[in-house]
Design an enzyme around this catalytic site. Structure first.
Site, PDB file in Angstrom:
ATOM      1  N   GLU A   1      41.848  14.398  39.990  1.00 56.42           N
ATOM      2  CA  GLU A   1      41.548  13.002  40.304  1.00 56.42           C
ATOM      3  C   GLU A   1      42.297  12.538  41.535  1.00 56.42           C
ATOM      4  O   GLU A   1      41.785  11.779  42.353  1.00 56.42           O
ATOM      5  CB  GLU A   1      41.936  12.099  39.125  1.00 56.42           C
ATOM      6  CG  GLU A   1      40.990  12.137  37.964  1.00 56.42           C
ATOM      7  CD  GLU A   1      39.634  11.566  38.298  1.00 56.42           C
ATOM      8  OE1 GLU A   1      38.769  12.358  38.751  1.00 56.42           O
ATOM      9  OE2 GLU A   1      39.430  10.356  38.110  1.00 56.42           O
TER      10      GLU A   1
ATOM     11  N   THR B   1      35.617   4.220  45.240  1.00 54.37           N
ATOM     12  CA  THR B   1      36.724   3.883  44.342  1.00 54.37           C
ATOM     13  C   THR B   1      37.936   3.374  45.124  1.00 54.37           C
ATOM     14  O   THR B   1      38.577   2.409  44.737  1.00 54.37           O
ATOM     15  CB  THR B   1      37.134   5.123  43.529  1.00 54.37           C
ATOM     16  OG1 THR B   1      35.978   5.600  42.859  1.00 54.37           O
ATOM     17  CG2 THR B   1      38.188   4.782  42.491  1.00 54.37           C
TER      18      THR B   1
END
Lengths: 311, 311
Positions: A132, A185
């Site tokens: 991530e 994001t």
């Protein structure tokens, strides 16, 4: 060691409206698939990626799936292992549905299974968080933890990492719509204020405590009235086309709750059955098409178990 | 209508460390007693107050017990009723143990019982909140709601008022020490910053969600490691003598967790049995006496049921 494996890992809904950075859940659909094969040369390579419109790197050091598999192999003391990976993306990238997490988790679950599961699912979480970090700039766990463990997951704390599986009402169902607009994001994170009013924080943690209680009590009413976000949603919803109208449509059509999935632009509703989920996604997609916004929709139960070995 | 009644209402621990303004629990001891008698003249009077060192007003319009009973009588349409009240305080005022709440709740429970319980316990909460407003300047529910309902209580939201009873491990026990220094609730509230870092809020709501999960799962370990407060305790603990040393003493002696009760200066520890509670209160009181600080101590189970009719 196994010769090959095919693994599915689920999409995830992070935050669950009021639980910014600490709550997430997995859904049965969509998700990503990884096919992994043993090869004679040590090292990890990517041989094929489908469904990504050419957006993901084939360079193994830059791809989050191969990078986290390599990281895993170093950790378990198997740098001798040679692996080739096919990644079949079956969900949109940048949708707010944990697309990179699903791929990374599929890869880690696959390599762990090929080696006979030396690590537990919980032990895989930090490896997926590394992935991530590579994909989004921050190593959050609210997508990867539910993708690995299935169900609803609470990340009680990051230091030390303390993850709790939460129960949920079996009938809980999800309606998901991805409006095809771009909300990276990183940008969605940057919009959020670093300082907040204590008063708003108190409102938020009342709702979080209410949602967690509702999950344990299997009380759909309490779950619904706890899923309010006074802090993040007002900012992030600006990037999502006609967000408040989509909420109205969802609620009119029987949603228990409605909100942004992760950092968006996907939105989701909780419902009490698959029929209601279908009704909601249809109504929202119809509305978006009137605005000339393309969309993809999914209706799904909560995924109880996380990744699945397909062959 | 009943001629007279004697009611006990319990002390309460608000906030429970990480749940500022939203969590509270009731304890079996200490608590306050109210004796209520019917009189022929309409209106509410206070005839006697003991245990308050003369600090509480006998003037019925200024006393929170009589004022909230009057408010209740107007609401249920019985301004004709005449009541005299004796208040026997059996716990210190300004201790952070919900002293005013215990008295107010005892009074409201008493009048409601004398009239044959026209209102449910839950319906009494707003009347008790009115009393809190008079006593502390703000109408919070984190003391009055557990004092009325017993057990652990979540105030999910204030507008609308949404209160949830939480389960808890039966063996849970409390060690409470009140160091006899003065920390008025109003001042303790004023010290708290109005703006906080989102990062700290996320830490806090992870802990709140962890504590609520721990209560449902009856997991003492999870309860203990969730009871951390990065926001309020660092500020409020400044007003409490040798707070960090008291924490050390509690933890060394087997506490599950330790923190400030309400706005302080009382501190409390959760333990797994009465013996550990006694050990902890003794050790802390011994330490405080070395510092020439007087203290009062209580060891108590969680109070499951709220107020009790004594005769």
């Amino acid at each position: 060691m196994r010769e090959s494996i095919r693994v599915f890992a689920p999409a995830t809904i992070a935050n669950v409206v009021c639980g910014y950075d600490i709550l997430g859940l997995a859904v049965d659909a969509p998700g990503d698939e990884v096919i992994m094969r043993k090869r004679s040369e040590p090292g990890v390579i990517i041989t094929k990626i489908t469904g990504d419109d050419g957006r993901l790197p084939l360079d193994a050091s830059k791809n989050t799936v191969s990078a986290s598999v390599e990281h895993y192999l170093r950790h378990v003391g198997r740098p001798d292992v040679g692996i080739e990976i096919e990644l079949h993306k079956q969900m949109p990238i940048g949708s707010g549905l944990g697309s990179s997490s699903a791929s990374t988790v599929a890869g880690l679950f696959a390599i762990n299974a090929m080696l006979g599961n030396p690590l537990s699912k919980m032990e895989l979480v930090p490896f997926a968080m590394k992935g991530e970090e590579l994909a989004c700039g921050t190593g959050h766990a609210d997508n990867v933890a539910p993708a690995i463990l299935g169900g609803f997951v609470l990340i009680k704390s990051y230091e030390p990492l303390d993850i709790i599986k939460l129960p949920y009402p079996e009938e809980l169902h999800c309606a998901i719509v991805f409006p095809e607009v771009d909300v990276p994001t990183r940008d969605a994170r940057r919009m959020i204020r670093e300082k907040i009013a204590l008063k708003d924080a108190v409102t938020q943690w009342g709702n979080i405590a209410g949602l967690v209680s509702g999950l344990f009590m299997k009380d759909l009413g309490l779950i619904g009235r706890s899923m309010k976000d006074v802090l993040i949603e007002p900012v992030r919803s600006i990037l999502i086309p006609d967000f408040h109208r989509m909420r109205e449509i969802a609620m009119i059509n029987g949603a228990i709750s409605f909100g942004i999935s992760g950092s968006g632009p996907s939105v989701f509703a909780f419902t009490k059955d698959p029929d209601t989920s279908v009704k909601i996604t249809k109504a929202i997609q119809q509305h978006l098409s009137k605005l000339n916004i393309g969309s993809q929709a999914y209706t799904s139960a909560v995924n109880a178990d996380g990744p699945k070995i397909l062959d």
